[in-house]
Design a protein around this motif. Structure first.
Motif, PDB file in Angstrom:
ATOM      1  N   ASP A  80     -17.868 -78.954 -25.839  1.00 30.97           N
ATOM      2  CA  ASP A  80     -18.572 -79.562 -26.975  1.00 30.97           C
ATOM      3  C   ASP A  80     -19.599 -78.624 -27.600  1.00 30.97           C
ATOM      4  O   ASP A  80     -20.030 -78.845 -28.735  1.00 30.97           O
ATOM      5  N   SER A  81     -20.003 -77.603 -26.871  1.00 26.15           N
ATOM      6  CA  SER A  81     -21.030 -76.688 -27.387  1.00 26.15           C
ATOM      7  C   SER A  81     -20.473 -75.676 -28.386  1.00 26.15           C
ATOM      8  O   SER A  81     -21.242 -74.966 -29.025  1.00 26.15           O
ATOM      9  N   CYS A  82     -19.170 -75.622 -28.543  1.00 30.88           N
ATOM     10  CA  CYS A  82     -18.564 -74.635 -29.437  1.00 30.88           C
ATOM     11  C   CYS A  82     -18.781 -75.024 -30.900  1.00 30.88           C
ATOM     12  O   CYS A  82     -18.622 -76.182 -31.279  1.00 30.88           O
ATOM     13  N   GLN A  83     -19.122 -74.030 -31.715  1.00 33.68           N
ATOM     14  CA  GLN A  83     -19.297 -74.256 -33.144  1.00 33.68           C
ATOM     15  C   GLN A  83     -17.950 -74.412 -33.815  1.00 33.68           C
ATOM     16  O   GLN A  83     -17.030 -73.623 -33.600  1.00 33.68           O
ATOM     17  N   THR A  84     -17.791 -75.447 -34.638  1.00 38.96           N
ATOM     18  CA  THR A  84     -16.523 -75.655 -35.340  1.00 38.96           C
ATOM     19  C   THR A  84     -16.463 -74.777 -36.588  1.00 38.96           C
ATOM     20  O   THR A  84     -17.495 -74.395 -37.149  1.00 38.96           O
ATOM     21  N   ALA A  85     -15.267 -74.477 -37.006  1.00 42.51           N
ATOM     22  CA  ALA A  85     -15.086 -73.645 -38.205  1.00 42.51           C
ATOM     23  C   ALA A  85     -15.471 -74.429 -39.454  1.00 42.51           C
ATOM     24  O   ALA A  85     -15.276 -75.641 -39.539  1.00 42.51           O
ATOM     25  N   SER A  86     -16.032 -73.728 -40.428  1.00 42.49           N
ATOM     26  CA  SER A  86     -16.427 -74.366 -41.679  1.00 42.49           C
ATOM     27  C   SER A  86     -15.194 -74.599 -42.557  1.00 42.49           C
ATOM     28  O   SER A  86     -14.113 -74.060 -42.312  1.00 42.49           O
ATOM     29  N   LYS A  87     -15.380 -75.391 -43.616  1.00 37.73           N
ATOM     30  CA  LYS A  87     -14.271 -75.649 -44.543  1.00 37.73           C
ATOM     31  C   LYS A  87     -13.793 -74.365 -45.208  1.00 37.73           C
ATOM     32  O   LYS A  87     -12.596 -74.161 -45.408  1.00 37.73           O
ATOM     33  N   GLY A  88     -14.733 -73.511 -45.553  1.00 39.48           N
ATOM     34  CA  GLY A  88     -14.365 -72.245 -46.186  1.00 39.48           C
ATOM     35  C   GLY A  88     -13.552 -71.358 -45.257  1.00 39.48           C
ATOM     36  O   GLY A  88     -12.580 -70.716 -45.671  1.00 39.48           O
ATOM     37  N   GLN A  89     -13.968 -71.305 -43.981  1.00 39.47           N
ATOM     38  CA  GLN A  89     -13.248 -70.489 -43.007  1.00 39.47           C
ATOM     39  C   GLN A  89     -11.829 -71.021 -42.782  1.00 39.47           C
ATOM     40  O   GLN A  89     -10.868 -70.252 -42.727  1.00 39.47           O
ATOM     41  N   LEU A  90     -11.712 -72.345 -42.672  1.00 40.65           N
ATOM     42  CA  LEU A  90     -10.386 -72.943 -42.472  1.00 40.65           C
ATOM     43  C   LEU A  90      -9.517 -72.801 -43.721  1.00 40.65           C
ATOM     44  O   LEU A  90      -8.303 -72.612 -43.620  1.00 40.65           O
ATOM     45  N   THR A  91     -10.154 -72.874 -44.899  1.00 41.97           N
ATOM     46  CA  THR A  91      -9.402 -72.704 -46.139  1.00 41.97           C
ATOM     47  C   THR A  91      -8.772 -71.319 -46.208  1.00 41.97           C
ATOM     48  O   THR A  91      -7.613 -71.159 -46.615  1.00 41.97           O
ATOM     49  N   MET A  92      -9.519 -70.314 -45.792  1.00 40.81           N
ATOM     50  CA  MET A  92      -9.015 -68.941 -45.798  1.00 40.81           C
ATOM     51  C   MET A  92      -7.832 -68.809 -44.836  1.00 40.81           C
ATOM     52  O   MET A  92      -6.773 -68.265 -45.193  1.00 40.81           O
ATOM     53  N   LEU A  93      -7.988 -69.325 -43.620  1.00 39.29           N
ATOM     54  CA  LEU A  93      -6.929 -69.214 -42.625  1.00 39.29           C
ATOM     55  C   LEU A  93      -5.681 -69.985 -43.053  1.00 39.29           C
ATOM     56  O   LEU A  93      -4.563 -69.444 -43.036  1.00 39.29           O
ATOM     57  N   TYR A  94      -5.879 -71.243 -43.447  1.00 39.34           N
ATOM     58  CA  TYR A  94      -4.718 -72.061 -43.808  1.00 39.34           C
ATOM     59  C   TYR A  94      -4.105 -71.632 -45.137  1.00 39.34           C
ATOM     60  O   TYR A  94      -2.937 -71.912 -45.411  1.00 39.34           O
ATOM     61  N   GLY A  95      -4.904 -70.942 -45.966  1.00 39.01           N
ATOM     62  CA  GLY A  95      -4.334 -70.348 -47.177  1.00 39.01           C
ATOM     63  C   GLY A  95      -3.299 -69.285 -46.809  1.00 39.01           C
ATOM     64  O   GLY A  95      -2.236 -69.198 -47.418  1.00 39.01           O
ATOM     65  N   GLY A  96      -3.645 -68.472 -45.795  1.00 41.01           N
ATOM     66  CA  GLY A  96      -2.686 -67.480 -45.308  1.00 41.01           C
ATOM     67  C   GLY A  96      -1.446 -68.142 -44.730  1.00 41.01           C
ATOM     68  O   GLY A  96      -0.328 -67.664 -44.934  1.00 41.01           O
ATOM     69  N   VAL A  97      -1.643 -69.254 -44.021  1.00 38.26           N
ATOM     70  CA  VAL A  97      -0.510 -69.995 -43.457  1.00 38.26           C
ATOM     71  C   VAL A  97       0.378 -70.550 -44.573  1.00 38.26           C
ATOM     72  O   VAL A  97       1.612 -70.484 -44.501  1.00 38.26           O
ATOM     73  N   ALA A  98      -0.246 -71.110 -45.623  1.00 35.42           N
ATOM     74  CA  ALA A  98       0.519 -71.671 -46.743  1.00 35.42           C
ATOM     75  C   ALA A  98       1.350 -70.592 -47.427  1.00 35.42           C
ATOM     76  O   ALA A  98       2.526 -70.811 -47.768  1.00 35.42           O
ATOM     77  N   LEU A  99       0.753 -69.416 -47.635  1.00 33.39           N
ATOM     78  CA  LEU A  99       1.503 -68.314 -48.245  1.00 33.39           C
ATOM     79  C   LEU A  99       2.652 -67.879 -47.341  1.00 33.39           C
ATOM     80  O   LEU A  99       3.735 -67.522 -47.824  1.00 33.39           O
ATOM     81  N   LEU A 100       2.422 -67.914 -46.034  1.00 31.31           N
ATOM     82  CA  LEU A 100       3.485 -67.541 -45.101  1.00 31.31           C
ATOM     83  C   LEU A 100       4.647 -68.538 -45.174  1.00 31.31           C
ATOM     84  O   LEU A 100       5.814 -68.143 -45.067  1.00 31.31           O
ATOM     85  N   CYS A 101       4.330 -69.814 -45.362  1.00 31.96           N
ATOM     86  CA  CYS A 101       5.388 -70.825 -45.526  1.00 31.96           C
ATOM     87  C   CYS A 101       6.213 -70.555 -46.784  1.00 31.96           C
ATOM     88  O   CYS A 101       7.446 -70.667 -46.768  1.00 31.96           O
ATOM     89  N   ILE A 102       5.511 -70.202 -47.873  1.00 28.55           N
ATOM     90  CA  ILE A 102       6.219 -69.881 -49.123  1.00 28.55           C
ATOM     91  C   ILE A 102       7.116 -68.667 -48.911  1.00 28.55           C
ATOM     92  O   ILE A 102       8.267 -68.628 -49.376  1.00 28.55           O
ATOM     93  N   ALA A 103       6.585 -67.666 -48.205  1.00 34.61           N
ATOM     94  CA  ALA A 103       7.368 -66.457 -47.944  1.00 34.61           C
ATOM     95  C   ALA A 103       8.598 -66.767 -47.096  1.00 34.61           C
ATOM     96  O   ALA A 103       9.703 -66.282 -47.372  1.00 34.61           O
ATOM     97  N   THR A 104       8.417 -67.599 -46.069  1.00 33.54           N
ATOM     98  CA  THR A 104       9.539 -67.957 -45.199  1.00 33.54           C
ATOM     99  C   THR A 104      10.587 -68.752 -45.964  1.00 33.54           C
ATOM    100  O   THR A 104      11.789 -68.617 -45.722  1.00 33.54           O
ATOM    101  N   ALA A 105      10.133 -69.588 -46.896  1.00 33.09           N
ATOM    102  CA  ALA A 105      11.067 -70.374 -47.707  1.00 33.09           C
ATOM    103  C   ALA A 105      12.049 -69.473 -48.444  1.00 33.09           C
ATOM    104  O   ALA A 105      13.237 -69.794 -48.564  1.00 33.09           O
ATOM    105  N   GLY A 106      11.570 -68.340 -48.922  1.00 31.59           N
ATOM    106  CA  GLY A 106      12.425 -67.487 -49.726  1.00 31.59           C
ATOM    107  C   GLY A 106      13.165 -66.408 -48.974  1.00 31.59           C
ATOM    108  O   GLY A 106      14.017 -65.725 -49.546  1.00 31.59           O
ATOM    109  N   THR A 107      12.860 -66.230 -47.678  1.00 32.59           N
ATOM    110  CA  THR A 107      13.480 -65.128 -46.944  1.00 32.59           C
ATOM    111  C   THR A 107      14.514 -65.573 -45.915  1.00 32.59           C
ATOM    112  O   THR A 107      15.626 -65.032 -45.867  1.00 32.59           O
ATOM    113  N   ARG A 108      14.210 -66.572 -45.094  1.00 27.84           N
ATOM    114  CA  ARG A 108      15.025 -66.819 -43.894  1.00 27.84           C
ATOM    115  C   ARG A 108      16.500 -67.068 -44.205  1.00 27.84           C
ATOM    116  O   ARG A 108      17.369 -66.354 -43.720  1.00 27.84           O
ATOM    117  N   PHE A 109      16.837 -68.077 -44.992  1.00 28.15           N
ATOM    118  CA  PHE A 109      18.234 -68.352 -45.319  1.00 28.15           C
ATOM    119  C   PHE A 109      18.768 -67.351 -46.335  1.00 28.15           C
ATOM    120  O   PHE A 109      19.926 -66.942 -46.256  1.00 28.15           O
TER     121      PHE A 109
END
Length: 567
Positions: free
Chosen positions: A132-161
């Protein structure tokens, strides 16, 4: 005179060039496309294989929450290629989508690398992750990380098949296409193994920033490979998506629900340009026959369709029915995918609490615990294709049917879940014997190598039911919907990851089996519950298989395990 002769020669050369243009495609394109496949696979694996550990250790996400988040991401990465294939087929073509998506992947890896380099993009490090003592990530920090994840999903959509489709379209001969598919399959799993070992080890033992940066470099190289071969590629134009035809059947059926059906012998059905004008719709699922029934205003004077969303051909209706017939069998594999999603992520969490050292100087990264599943898949598939099934054919004079392969895979998957439960029982026994020492972050004095056996069994099961399903869908789907058959498997995998998140959420809400501290959990009960449900699901599969009748019996013997797995 010389000028006129030169002019005539120039015209002749021009006409000759038009009559016999240089053929593009062929094996000259293989190095470029294979380099792109390997690079894209390594980059994506480097970003996702260790993502659960990255969330726990660097973003202070609680372990079970991280497992659920990763399941959602994995589901999105599995489902996105279906959308990418539709977009490529219907609008832009494979090559354009591949180039765009490869560039997007490079951008996503740059974002991942920045999150590892720039400290302000992550929360303050926690001494004991999961408390419980751990600091949680801020909205801005999570937005940056999940933004990279979202772009990776778009990239995978166009490459795998589209990589598979682009590669196969370079060849005219079916034999060459089959060889390419085999290599595509090998490269895909080689990249997954490389990412889950080398890159994950660098992330865990050297530097997260270096690990992600390596993935970024590989992504850039893969894009360069793809572009360097541009002048050699055969680039098929978009042909339109078969999913449109399926949607039209549903729409036309709904619009004609109140139309009174005549007898099959007297009803007037639309065939379009189909040569089999004597074909009438099959009596099964007869409600959809209305979509091909000609009513007033459906056709133009020249016989063409006047209202495409109110009238379909008999062939389109029968194609739609083929999918409906196979849906029960397809649905019986959903819980198998759920069990795999749960097992993979829970095994990584177990590994984080166990002794992962091999010798005095090496420790297995927790994110690499899924490698035994990949290796087992490849080894088992090779053994089945080259040894066991040829012997089976020699003894019985026929190859195992897709339904038999799928059924055996279901059974071994159930055994794998039972093995995970037994390994967890042993881990819990070790914890109970050291009760006084247990605290958050405590490492159980038990080797994580024990986790490899259940995962290896799971990989062997996948080598049976995954190619078996692709082979079944490929042989049973109509010719116009062969590409759709691979999409069925992708949707199945995506549903497995999504629903495994929901499954673990229900367990957390209704029981006390999965607290954040895995050393205080009742994970053994979770595995036993999964094993019981998978066994019940196996019974459901047997019922579906018993009543299913092959539609394309002539092709059963033609689809080998190697061909099915390569599709």
């Amino acid at each position: 005179m010389a000028k006129e002769l030169a002019s005539e020669n120039s015209k002749f050369d021009e006409e000759k060039s038009k009559m016999s243009p240089r053929k593009k495609g062929g094996w000259i394109t293989f190095p470029f496309i294979s380099g792109s496949i390997l690079g894209v696979g390594l980059a994506m694996g480097g970003a996702t294989s260790n993502l659960l550990v990255y969330l726990v250790q660097k973003y202070n996400v609680r372990s079970i929450d991280a497992a659920q988040i990763v399941n959602i991401i994995s589901g999105s990465l599995s489902l996105a290629p279906v959308v990418g294939a539709i977009v490529a087929d219907a609008f832009f073509g494979c090559y354009s989508v591949l180039v765009f998506s490869s560039a997007i992947q490079l951008l996503s890896l740059v974002i991942f690398t920045l999150t590892a380099i720039v400290q302000s993009l992550r929360p303050t490090p926690c001494a004991v992750p999961g408390t419980d003592s751990c600091q949680t990530a801020s909205k801005g920090q999570l937005t940056m990380l999940y933004g990279g994840v979202a772009l990776l999903c778009i990239a995978t959509a166009g490459t795998r098949f589209n990589q598979a489709t682009m590669g196969a379209s370079q060849f005219d001969r079916v034999e060459d296409q089959a060889v390419f598919f085999n290599w595509f399959f090998i490269f895909m799993y080689a990249a997954a193994i490389g990412a889950s070992t080398a890159i994950v080890y660098i992330q865990d033992s050297v530097s997260w920033a270096l690990g992600f940066a390596l993935g970024t470099g590989v992504s850039a190289v893969s894009l360069a490979f793809l572009l360097l071969g541009s002048k050699y590629y055969h680039k098929p134009a978009p042909q339109g998506s078969p999913f449109t035809g399926l949607a039209r059947v549903v729409a036309a059926t709904l619009r004609k629900l109140k139309v009174k059906m005549e007898t099959q012998a007297t009803a007037s059905y639309f065939h379009g340009n189909d040569d089999m004008e004597s074909l009438i719709p099959s009596p099964s699922f007869s409600i959809f026959n209305r979509a091909a029934l000609i009513t007033e205003g459906d056709t133009n004077p020249d016989g063409s369709i006047a209202k495409p969303w109110k009238l379909c051909t008999v062939r389109e209706v029968e194609d739609f029915k083929a999918i409906v017939r196979i849906l029960p069998l397809w649905s019986s594999s959903i819980f198998v995918s759920i069990s795999i999603g749960c097992q993979l992520n829970l095994s990584v969490l177990q590994a984080l609490t166990m002794d992962r050292s091999i010798g005095p100087h090496f420790s297995i990264p927790a994110g690499s615990m899924i490698v035994p599943s990949f290796v087992s898949f490849v080894v088992s598939l090779t053994f089945l294709d080259r040894v066991l099934f040829p012997i089976w054919h020699w003894l019985t004079h026929h190859s195992p049917s897709p339904l038999q392969r799928i059924g055996l895979g279901h059974f071994i998957n159930a055994v794998s879940m039972m093995s995970s439960a037994l390994v967890e029982r042993r881990r819990a026994a070790v914890i109970n014997s050291h009760e006084a020492e247990v605290h958050p972050g405590w490492i159980v004095p038990m080797s994580a190598v024990w986790l490899m056996l259940p995962l290896a069994l799971a990989g062997g099961a996948e080598a049976l039911h995954f190619p078996g399903q692709v082979g079944l869908y490929y042989q049973e789907f109509p010719k116009a919907l062969k590409n759709t058959s691979t999409g069925m498997m992708a949707v199945l995998i995506a549903l497995g990851f999504y629903l495994s998140t929901a499954f673990l959420g229900v367990i957390r809400h209704e029981t006390t089996w999965l607290p954040d501290d895995l050393n205080r959990s009742r994970l053994e009960k979770v595995y036993w519950l999964i094993a019981i449900l998978v066994t019940i699901n196996f019974g459901f599969y047997l019922v579906c298989a018993k009543f299913y009748k092959y539609q394309n019996t002539n092709s059963i013997e033609k689809v080998s395990v190697g061909e099915a797995s390569a599709i």
